[in-house]
Write an enzyme that holds these catalytic residues in place. Structure first.
Site, PDB file in Angstrom:
ATOM      1  N   HIS A   1      13.055  37.522   7.146  1.00 56.28           N
ATOM      2  CA  HIS A   1      12.196  36.687   8.031  1.00 56.28           C
ATOM      3  C   HIS A   1      11.476  37.656   9.068  1.00 56.28           C
ATOM      4  O   HIS A   1      10.324  37.240   9.637  1.00 56.28           O
ATOM      5  CB  HIS A   1      13.122  36.006   8.954  1.00 56.28           C
ATOM      6  CG  HIS A   1      12.480  34.490   9.109  1.00 56.28           C
ATOM      7  ND1 HIS A   1      12.347  33.437   8.258  1.00 56.28           N
ATOM      8  CD2 HIS A   1      12.064  33.778  10.342  1.00 56.28           C
ATOM      9  CE1 HIS A   1      11.573  32.415   8.686  1.00 56.28           C
ATOM     10  NE2 HIS A   1      11.558  32.698   9.685  1.00 56.28           N
TER      11      HIS A   1
ATOM     12  N   ARG B   1       8.893  32.709   2.302  1.00 57.43           N
ATOM     13  CA  ARG B   1       9.927  32.701   2.820  1.00 57.43           C
ATOM     14  C   ARG B   1      11.062  33.502   1.806  1.00 57.43           C
ATOM     15  O   ARG B   1      10.645  33.590   0.720  1.00 57.43           O
ATOM     16  CB  ARG B   1      10.357  31.236   3.024  1.00 57.43           C
ATOM     17  CG  ARG B   1       9.645  30.460   4.099  1.00 57.43           C
ATOM     18  CD  ARG B   1       9.996  29.037   4.096  1.00 57.43           C
ATOM     19  NE  ARG B   1       9.705  28.265   5.396  1.00 57.43           N
ATOM     20  CZ  ARG B   1       8.543  27.681   5.158  1.00 57.43           C
ATOM     21  NH1 ARG B   1       7.927  27.287   4.130  1.00 57.43           N
ATOM     22  NH2 ARG B   1       8.055  26.857   6.294  1.00 57.43           N
TER      23      ARG B   1
ATOM     24  N   HIS C   1       3.887  26.149   7.673  1.00 59.27           N
ATOM     25  CA  HIS C   1       4.394  25.328   9.008  1.00 59.27           C
ATOM     26  C   HIS C   1       3.869  23.833   8.957  1.00 59.27           C
ATOM     27  O   HIS C   1       2.768  23.567   8.602  1.00 59.27           O
ATOM     28  CB  HIS C   1       4.139  25.972  10.117  1.00 59.27           C
ATOM     29  CG  HIS C   1       4.711  27.427  10.475  1.00 59.27           C
ATOM     30  ND1 HIS C   1       4.149  28.185  11.380  1.00 59.27           N
ATOM     31  CD2 HIS C   1       5.685  27.660   9.882  1.00 59.27           C
ATOM     32  CE1 HIS C   1       5.058  29.375  11.469  1.00 59.27           C
ATOM     33  NE2 HIS C   1       6.001  29.001  10.558  1.00 59.27           N
TER      34      HIS C   1
ATOM     35  N   LYS D   1       9.842  24.258   2.524  1.00 59.81           N
ATOM     36  CA  LYS D   1      10.823  23.369   2.995  1.00 59.81           C
ATOM     37  C   LYS D   1      10.459  21.719   2.401  1.00 59.81           C
ATOM     38  O   LYS D   1       9.305  21.434   2.218  1.00 59.81           O
ATOM     39  CB  LYS D   1      10.793  23.322   4.443  1.00 59.81           C
ATOM     40  CG  LYS D   1      11.300  24.709   4.894  1.00 59.81           C
ATOM     41  CD  LYS D   1      11.343  24.735   6.474  1.00 59.81           C
ATOM     42  CE  LYS D   1      12.121  25.853   6.919  1.00 59.81           C
ATOM     43  NZ  LYS D   1      12.045  25.997   8.337  1.00 59.81           N
TER      44      LYS D   1
ATOM     45  N   ARG E   1       8.217  38.310   7.580  1.00 56.59           N
ATOM     46  CA  ARG E   1       7.349  36.933   7.581  1.00 56.59           C
ATOM     47  C   ARG E   1       6.590  37.044   8.893  1.00 56.59           C
ATOM     48  O   ARG E   1       5.421  36.774   8.977  1.00 56.59           O
ATOM     49  CB  ARG E   1       8.199  35.716   7.438  1.00 56.59           C
ATOM     50  CG  ARG E   1       7.833  34.422   7.281  1.00 56.59           C
ATOM     51  CD  ARG E   1       8.555  33.362   7.045  1.00 56.59           C
ATOM     52  NE  ARG E   1       8.161  32.050   7.388  1.00 56.59           N
ATOM     53  CZ  ARG E   1       7.265  31.170   6.691  1.00 56.59           C
ATOM     54  NH1 ARG E   1       6.648  31.511   5.713  1.00 56.59           N
ATOM     55  NH2 ARG E   1       6.935  30.138   7.083  1.00 56.59           N
TER      56      ARG E   1
ATOM     57  N   TYR F   1       3.600  33.218  17.763  1.00 58.66           N
ATOM     58  CA  TYR F   1       2.767  34.611  17.438  1.00 58.66           C
ATOM     59  C   TYR F   1       1.729  34.840  18.446  1.00 58.66           C
ATOM     60  O   TYR F   1       1.574  36.136  18.832  1.00 58.66           O
ATOM     61  CB  TYR F   1       2.300  34.574  16.160  1.00 58.66           C
ATOM     62  CG  TYR F   1       3.363  34.304  14.981  1.00 58.66           C
ATOM     63  CD1 TYR F   1       4.259  35.372  14.652  1.00 58.66           C
ATOM     64  CD2 TYR F   1       3.512  33.106  14.151  1.00 58.66           C
ATOM     65  CE1 TYR F   1       5.492  35.009  13.972  1.00 58.66           C
ATOM     66  CE2 TYR F   1       4.530  32.891  13.243  1.00 58.66           C
ATOM     67  CZ  TYR F   1       5.599  33.923  13.109  1.00 58.66           C
ATOM     68  OH  TYR F   1       6.496  33.693  12.337  1.00 58.66           O
TER      69      TYR F   1
END
Length: 294
Positions: A240, A147, A266, A171, A243, A275
């Site tokens: 992003h 990220r 994730h 995160k 990514r 994806y």
């Protein structure tokens, strides 16, 4: 369905809606009226029920109307019937039990492998420290799926060359280890050597500016956009996107979703599953271009 001007006057003069907005309300109400008359013949507001509204939604979807547009039309109709309820012209709101179409999530934007090869192998990033640094940033996004915030916050101590691992904080302060290959290792070591010579006095950050301070979001976003513009014309050219490019390339080359989930950090596999839709859209595109009966 008898349409009076009182509702539109109410929006215009009491709610102070713009004339353009009121025109949308009028158009949406007339559209439902026309559809209802085709189905039922003569129509009054009380004749409009949930079944008729559902049929109208289905016809809109069949005609390719987007979910956002349908939901806007339903909002117009609901406002109209709330007004009629208030005036005592109808007894029930026909939209009360209507489930609105879900908004379709946009598929991630990504670069194809050939475009990334051209960017990393053929494009000139410039000489010296900044050129070396900018090239590595693009390469690291593509090679690791890291990220933007993780790249900026990366310190020298977070790079373990002996174990070929990068330790990042994602995160909710969740830490994870990202492996890197020999090619990225060479690029990283080249950058470190150039950086240490060009910027002897610096912070603990792995990626720094000429003054030795840590990079910020705007600098990285700008350099990514500038360099992606050299190989693609898509509107979205952010970190992003790289990514997404990493994840799509991994999936296309045989990686399973569970592994990609761990690489990306994730929380849920459902987030990673977007994806699979991306690659499926690519397959459809190839099919439509190549198959003689497509």
């Amino acid at each position: 369905m008898l349409l009076t001007d009182s509702f539109l006057d109410y929006l215009l003069y009491e709610r102070n809606y713009a004339e353009g907005t009121v025109k949308y309300y009028r158009s949406d109400i007339l559209e439902l009226q026309k559809f209802g008359e085709e189905v039922l013949g003569d129509l009054t507001p009380s004749d409009v029920d949930a079944d008729l509204v559902r049929e109208w939604i289905a016809s809109l979807m069949d005609n390719g109307c987007a979910s956002n547009t349908i939901n806007r039309k339903l909002s117009s109709i609901q406002a109209y019937f709330k007004y009629l309820l208030k005036k005592g012209e109808v007894a029930v709101d026909p939209l009360q039990k209507i489930t609105r179409p879900k908004k379709k999530k946009p598929l991630p934007v990504f670069l194809r492998e050939g475009e990334m090869d051209k960017l990393l192998d053929d494009i000139d990033f410039g000489e010296g420290f900044e050129g070396c640094r900018d090239h590595l940033i693009i390469e690291m996004f593509y090679a690791t799926g890291i990220r933007l915030s993780e790249l900026i916050d990366l310190d020298d101590k977070g790079v373990d060359f002996s174990a070929s691992l990068i330790k990042v904080t994602g995160k909710r302060n969740k830490q994870r280890l990202i492996p890197f290959d020999e090619e990225l290792e060479r690029s990283m070591m080249d950058y470190v050597n150039v950086r240490n010579e060009a910027v002897p006095d610096r912070s603990d950050a792995f990626f720094v500016r000429k003054n030795g301070k840590r990079l910020d979001r705007s600098i990285v976003t700008s350099l990514v956009k500038r360099n992606l513009s050299k190989v693609v014309t898509v509107k979205k050219r952010s970190p992003h996107v790289l990514r997404h490019t990493f994840a799509t390339a991994m999936l296309n080359n045989g990686a399973d979703l569970g592994s990609i989930k761990e690489f990306l950090g994730h929380e849920s596999l459902a987030t990673t599953e977007i994806y699979t839709h991306t690659t499926f859209e690519e397959l459809k595109k190839v099919y439509n271009q190549a198959h003689p009966r497509a």
